[in-house]
Design an enzyme around this catalytic site. Structure first.
Site, PDB file in Angstrom:
ATOM      1  N   HIS A 100      78.765  47.803  21.462  1.00  0.00           N
ATOM      2  CA  HIS A 100      79.713  47.986  22.318  1.00  0.00           C
ATOM      3  C   HIS A 100      79.648  49.629  23.184  1.00  0.00           C
ATOM      4  O   HIS A 100      78.946  50.118  22.593  1.00  0.00           O
ATOM      5  CB  HIS A 100      81.169  48.232  21.444  1.00  0.00           C
ATOM      6  CG  HIS A 100      82.298  47.518  21.320  1.00  0.00           C
ATOM      7  ND1 HIS A 100      81.622  47.494  19.696  1.00  0.00           N
ATOM      8  CD2 HIS A 100      82.199  45.827  20.972  1.00  0.00           C
ATOM      9  CE1 HIS A 100      81.914  46.398  18.648  1.00  0.00           C
ATOM     10  NE2 HIS A 100      82.306  45.676  19.630  1.00  0.00           N
ATOM     11  N   ASP A 103      80.674  52.352  21.528  1.00  0.00           N
ATOM     12  CA  ASP A 103      79.971  52.643  19.686  1.00  0.00           C
ATOM     13  C   ASP A 103      78.559  53.878  20.216  1.00  0.00           C
ATOM     14  O   ASP A 103      78.440  54.659  19.262  1.00  0.00           O
ATOM     15  CB  ASP A 103      79.165  51.637  19.454  1.00  0.00           C
ATOM     16  CG  ASP A 103      80.414  50.482  18.758  1.00  0.00           C
ATOM     17  OD1 ASP A 103      81.425  50.629  18.607  1.00  0.00           O
ATOM     18  OD2 ASP A 103      79.478  49.070  19.387  1.00  0.00           O
TER      19      ASP A 103
HETATM   20  C1  XLS Z   1      85.559  41.397  15.425  1.00  0.00           C
HETATM   21  C2  XLS Z   1      83.843  41.217  15.805  1.00  0.00           C
HETATM   22  C3  XLS Z   1      83.377  42.209  16.464  1.00  0.00           C
HETATM   23  C4  XLS Z   1      82.465  41.514  18.297  1.00  0.00           C
HETATM   24  C5  XLS Z   1      82.061  42.454  19.514  1.00  0.00           C
HETATM   25  O1  XLS Z   1      85.373  40.879  14.265  1.00  0.00           O
HETATM   26  O2  XLS Z   1      83.324  40.587  15.389  1.00  0.00           O
HETATM   27  O3  XLS Z   1      82.484  42.757  16.542  1.00  0.00           O
HETATM   28  O4  XLS Z   1      81.524  40.999  17.622  1.00  0.00           O
HETATM   29  O5  XLS Z   1      83.221  43.246  19.627  1.00  0.00           O
END
Ligand code: XLS
Ligand code: NI
Ligand code: NI
Length: 436
Positions: A100, A103
């Site tokens: 992300h 992140d």
């Molecule tokens: C949340 C999601 C997230 C996505 C990416 O539950 O799995 O981690 O994979 O935004």
């Protein structure tokens, strides 16, 4: 300085190995059904859980020991983390990673400052990608953590927040393109509602459709040719998430004329929260030509939320691999470990144990699935189960040659349908166990 000095590159030692930091099944060059394991899986490490997960829960603070991380929000700390992340991914031998925007780089006081932070960290990411050959499977924008997104991003009631979200995705698309990202993911985050009394659902979904078109248009404009993916999830954080499962996502894409531009990123724990199996979601996406990528994890059958555990069950991975083989693989997608170590597993080395186990479970699942397919007993059973459709009235129905009058004429003559045959579920479950 190395963050994991005690770990060498993880290698394949075979099923007899007692070494916990070796692969027993994942042999990246081994060819199964004409493709190397490396190419079947295209394993990817996620930045958020693995390098940003703190282990905090609603009852307590973070527990993770991450000596390289000073806990600050500085760009310097973020860049140090990049070096550690690539040391980890390289030693693990995964070819991809995913992030992300928030992140990898800290949010600043303004959009401009945030974008500058992102650029600075992206530079380090590019250097590390070049140094190691590790590639970006997908980028995505975090449009759910910041308080501005409390009503959602693309589906917010506040037009300014939509504008902020659009700016964020614009930037994230640019960086993903610059880093050679092969896909771009939208997970709905807070795109959903808690209560319909205060919600104009039609308007919100129209805005979501608009948002996706804006993303598609901008990608075209800048020449980003990665695959767009939507990741279904039914609940958490909102009570009703708009992208609740594969069928809901495909209906949304179809309704808003977006089907040609998107595939799905299917996550195990999301499938189970939706009341489906992972196999169901993969089959549903696959049969619609929309199987793009998977987020590999598993839930806990006793807990009703997204626990994001590492997959270790051969039964689960065999089911998944049966589906991936059935639909010819993931193409530009990959097997992305959207999974986190438990808060009790707080040492850095636990990150290796978790990923080694996940990769091995998938490799073993692939071998099981390939053996089941090679024997052909299961496929032959299914084919035979539908044999009445291969000729006679069944073939006429499938080809469109028989209308209701024809069906009635056929049945009046015959008087009663031919007897049913057993589904043999238990026999087939026993058959699958023969391969485990
Ligand atoms: C949340 C999601 C997230 C996505 C990416 O539950 O799995 O981690 O994979 O935004
Ligand atoms: Ni996910
Ligand atoms: Ni998830």
């Amino acid at each position: 300085m190395a963050a994991f000095p005690e770990v060498q590159k993880i290698t394949y030692e075979g099923p007899q190995s007692q070494n916990p930091l070796a692969f027993r099944w994942y042999n990246e060059q081994e060819v199964v059904e004409g493709k190397t394991m490396r190419d079947h899986f295209r394993f990817s490490v996620v930045y958020w859980h693995t390098f940003r997960g703190t282990g905090s829960d609603p009852f307590g603070a973070g527990t993770m020991l991450r000596p390289w991380d000073d806990g600050s929000n500085s760009v310097e700390n973020a860049i140090r983390r990049v070096r550690v992340a690539f040391e980890f991914i390289e030693k693990l031998g995964a070819p991809y990673y995913a992030f992300h925007d928030r992140d990898v780089a800290p949010e600043g006081d303004s959009l401009a400052e945030t974008n500058r932070n992102f650029d600075a960290v992206a530079k380090a990411l590019r250097e590390e990608q070049q140094r190691t050959g590790i590639k970006l499977l997908w980028g995505t924008a975090n449009m759910f953590s910041h308080p501005r997104y409390l009503h959602g991003a693309a589906t917010t009631c506040n037009a300014d927040v939509f504008a902020f979200a659009g700016s964020q995705v614009k930037k994230c698309l640019e960086v993903t393109k610059e880093l050679g990202g092969e896909n771009y993911v939208f997970w709905g985050g807070r795109e959903g509602y808690q209560n319909l009394f205060n919600t104009d659902m039609k308007r919100e979904l129209d805005h979501l459709g608009r948002f996706m078109h804006l993303a598609v248009n901008y990608a075209k404009e800048i020449g980003f040719d990665g695959q767009f993916l939507i990741e279904p999830k039914p609940k958490e954080p909102t009570k009703h998430q708009y992208d609740s499962d594969a069928a809901a996502c495909l209906n949304f894409l179809r309704a808003y004329g977006l089907l040609d531009h998107f595939k799905l990123n299917i996550e195990t724990n999301h499938a189970t929260l939706a009341g489906h199996t992972m196999m169901h979601e993969l089959d549903y996406a696959g049969m619609q030509g929309a199987l793009g990528s998977i987020d590999a994890n598993t839930g806990d059958t006793l807990l009703g939320w997204d626990t994001d555990q590492f997959p270790t069950s051969f039964y689960l991975t065999a089911e998944i691999m049966l589906m991936l083989l059935k639909y010819g693989g993931l193409g530009r997608g990959g097997v992305n470990f959207d999974a986190k170590v438990r808060r009790e597993s707080f040492e850095p080395i636990d990150l290796f144990h978790a990923h080694v186990g996940g990769m091995d479970a998938f490799a073993k699942g692939l071998k099981i699935a390939a053996a089941i397919r090679a024997d052909g007993e299961l496929a032959a059973f299914v084919k035979n189960r539908y044999a009445t459709w291969d000729s006679g009235i069944g073939a006429q129905i499938e080809s469109g040659a028989a209308d209701f009058r024809a069906l009635e004429a056929y049945m009046l003559k015959k008087g009663e349908a031919s007897p049913n045959q057993s589904g043999r579920q238990e026999m087939l479950e026993n058959l699958i166990n023969r391969y485990l």
